[in-house]
Design a protein around this motif. Structure first.
Motif, short mmCIF file in Angstrom:
data_model
loop_
_atom_site.label_atom_id
_atom_site.label_comp_id
_atom_site.label_asym_id
_atom_site.label_seq_id
_atom_site.Cartn_x
_atom_site.Cartn_y
_atom_site.Cartn_z
N ASN A 178 0.83 -1.21 0.00
CA ASN A 178 0.00 0.00 0.00
C ASN A 178 0.86 1.26 0.00
O ASN A 178 0.55 2.24 -0.67
CB ASN A 178 -0.94 0.00 1.21
N GLU A 218 2.75 1.78 -3.34
CA GLU A 218 1.84 2.26 -4.38
C GLU A 218 1.87 3.78 -4.50
O GLU A 218 1.49 4.33 -5.53
CB GLU A 218 0.41 1.80 -4.10
N LEU A 236 -2.69 7.19 4.09
CA LEU A 236 -3.02 6.33 2.96
C LEU A 236 -4.48 6.42 2.55
O LEU A 236 -4.90 5.75 1.60
CB LEU A 236 -2.67 4.87 3.29
N LEU A 251 -6.73 -3.87 3.22
CA LEU A 251 -5.40 -3.65 2.65
C LEU A 251 -5.27 -4.28 1.26
O LEU A 251 -4.66 -3.70 0.35
CB LEU A 251 -4.33 -4.22 3.58
N ARG A 311 -6.56 -2.37 -2.01
CA ARG A 311 -5.80 -1.25 -2.58
C ARG A 311 -4.55 -1.71 -3.33
O ARG A 311 -3.76 -0.88 -3.77
CB ARG A 311 -5.40 -0.28 -1.47
N VAL A 312 -4.37 -3.01 -3.45
CA VAL A 312 -3.21 -3.55 -4.17
C VAL A 312 -3.67 -4.13 -5.50
O VAL A 312 -4.56 -4.98 -5.53
CB VAL A 312 -2.50 -4.64 -3.34
#
Length: 459
Positions: A34, A37, A72, A126, A129-130
């Motif tokens: 995350n 990114e 984030l 989590l 968001r990948v």
């Protein structure tokens, strides 16, 4: 939210970012992903399981990681899936209350409350968001080679991958750790303390139920979380329950192992297999909880939501060597490690062996003392809440009933003061009245801001 990439820099300071290989798609590996990114640092995650799915019961996140979640853009989402912590309840084997631990409202002092969340929900947040193409399942690390040119990882399926940095985020029984320690031992570079096996541990079974009717269990109507810990005086078992969002009950049962049992479990070193299910259920099914017997909770839990884990306490001195680095296993520790490691990698001025060595060494130096303190605190809390010796029982009684609230608050404040943030994103100001350790933005980040400001002025 402002994000800077090397393409934003003038050609004189542009560099090829390192390619990071992350072994393990757990909480730590996903948190690192995350953060990366937000940069142009490339990465891939390799997960040993063929199917990406979370295991475990519940996770308690403390205020030390909340600023990073804000940075984030994950903080509001976290609040939606979690309960703020209210109380901890110590009970005997008959589920009768022996003492209460008031966790209080931490908003004023810490600026955030503790968040109780199903580990699966945190994992899903989590993971969401990948980019899916950056996670490759069914890749168990068996060995790797590293030198000044790069690192090559070998997997159990006989495939290989090349990169610049290898991150072992694959848990306590990390394939990366095992191979690294084996190689360092051959070279005579593994500290003696890391060569020794732990001597104590627990075998645990954990899970979480399908939703219950809150009319049957009014405690589930609460919008605050609380954990009930039951401890047997006649057996080495302790167990607990926690109310989670959606009228779900998370549960766990833990058995303290004697030296012979520990040696056997350590040798076996397996997390879960179906044949292990029934014997453990028979042992714990009659244990009483505020929500009926533990057996009834297990019956209300889908089998895919139950896992068996072997827990051992050991603090390792070896964190990094050459291009390889290890991050923690526990949720909060793993998240903090991911933050600091990402900061160190981001700050690299060039993608060279020396720059990587310096970055990984800096990561250990920044995290070591705090992690060691947290390990000792966790070990102590384990004795207080789950220990079965006469000393453990006496200590538990004294701390639960006679420790002044001011002493508990002082201890919590010390832990809450360390809140690592992502240094290349706008820093979050202190939300509470308690003092926190100051953190400076990344020097590289400030240079980028200044260059961009000048570029804008020039146009």
């Amino acid at each position: 939210m402002s994000t800077f990439r090397s393409s934003d820099l003038p050609p004189a300071v542009s560099l090829r970012p390192p390619h990071v290989l992350i072994a393990g798609a757990g909480i730590g590996g996903l948190m690192l992903a995350n953060i990366l990114e937000k940069t142009d640092i490339t990465y891939e995650i390799f997960e040993k399981s063929k199917e990406i799915k979370p295991l475990g019961s519940t996770t308690c996140l403390n205020p030390t990681v909340m600023p990073a979640f804000e940075q984030l853009g994950l903080y509001e989402d976290l609040l939606e899936i979690s309960h703020p912590v209210s109380t901890g309840v110590l009970r005997n084997a008959d589920a009768k209350i022996e003492s209460l631990i008031d966790c209080g409202d931490n908003n004023e002092t810490a600026g955030y409350e503790y968040a109780l969340v199903a580990r699966a929900r945190l994992y899903e947040l989590l993971l969401s968001r990948v980019p899916p193409e950056k996670i490759i399942p069914g890749k168990r690390v068996v060995s790797f080679l590293q030198n000044k040119e790069g690192v090559m990882v070998r997997f159990q399926d006989r495939t290989t991958i090349h990169g610049d940095i290898l991150v072992g985020a694959d848990g306590t029984y990390s394939g990366v750790r095992q191979h690294l320690f084996k190689e360092l031992n051959k070279m005579g570079k593994l500290p003696k303390s890391d060569q020794k096996l732990p001597t104590s541990g627990h075998i645990c079974m954990v899970g979480y139920t399908t939703p219950f009717d809150p009319e049957t269990y009014p405690e589930l109507k609460s919008n605050r979380g609380h954990t009930d810990v039951m401890i047997s005086n006649k057996s080495p078992w302790s167990w607990n329950t926690t109310n989670l969002r959606g009228h779900v009950v998370a549960w766990s049962a833990s058995r303290q192992l004697n030296s012979e049992e520990f040696a056997y479990e350590h040798l076996k070193n397996s997390e879960w297999s179906p044949e292990m299910f029934e014997p453990l259920v028979k042992e714990v099914s009659d244990f009483k909880t505020p929500y009926g017997t533990l057996g009834s909770l297990i019956e209300a839990t889908p089998k895919e939501c139950i896992s068996r884990v072997f827990l051992e306490k050991k603090f390792f001195e070896t964190w990094t060597y050459s291009r390889t680095v290890l991050i923690g296993d526990g949720a909060v520790n793993a998240i903090q490690d991911a933050i600091v490691l990402a900061n160190c990698i981001y700050e690299m001025r060039e993608n060279s062996y020396d720059a990587i060595f310096t970055a990984l060494t800096s990561y250990r130096e920044q995290q070591y003392d705090y992690s060691k303190t947290q390990y000792e605190s966790s070990k102590f809390n384990g004795k207080v809440f789950y220990g079965h010796t006469i000393f453990d029982r006496a200590l538990r009684h004294i701390l639960a009933n006679y420790l002044p609230p001011s002493a508990r608050a002082q201890s919590v404040a010390k832990i809450m003061a360390y809140r690592p943030q992502i240094a290349f994103l706008p820093l979050i100001p202190n939300r509470g009245t308690a003092e926190v350790e100051s953190q400076k933005p990344s020097a590289k980040y400030l240079e980028q801001q200044a260059w961009l400001a000048n570029a804008v002025q020039a146009t």
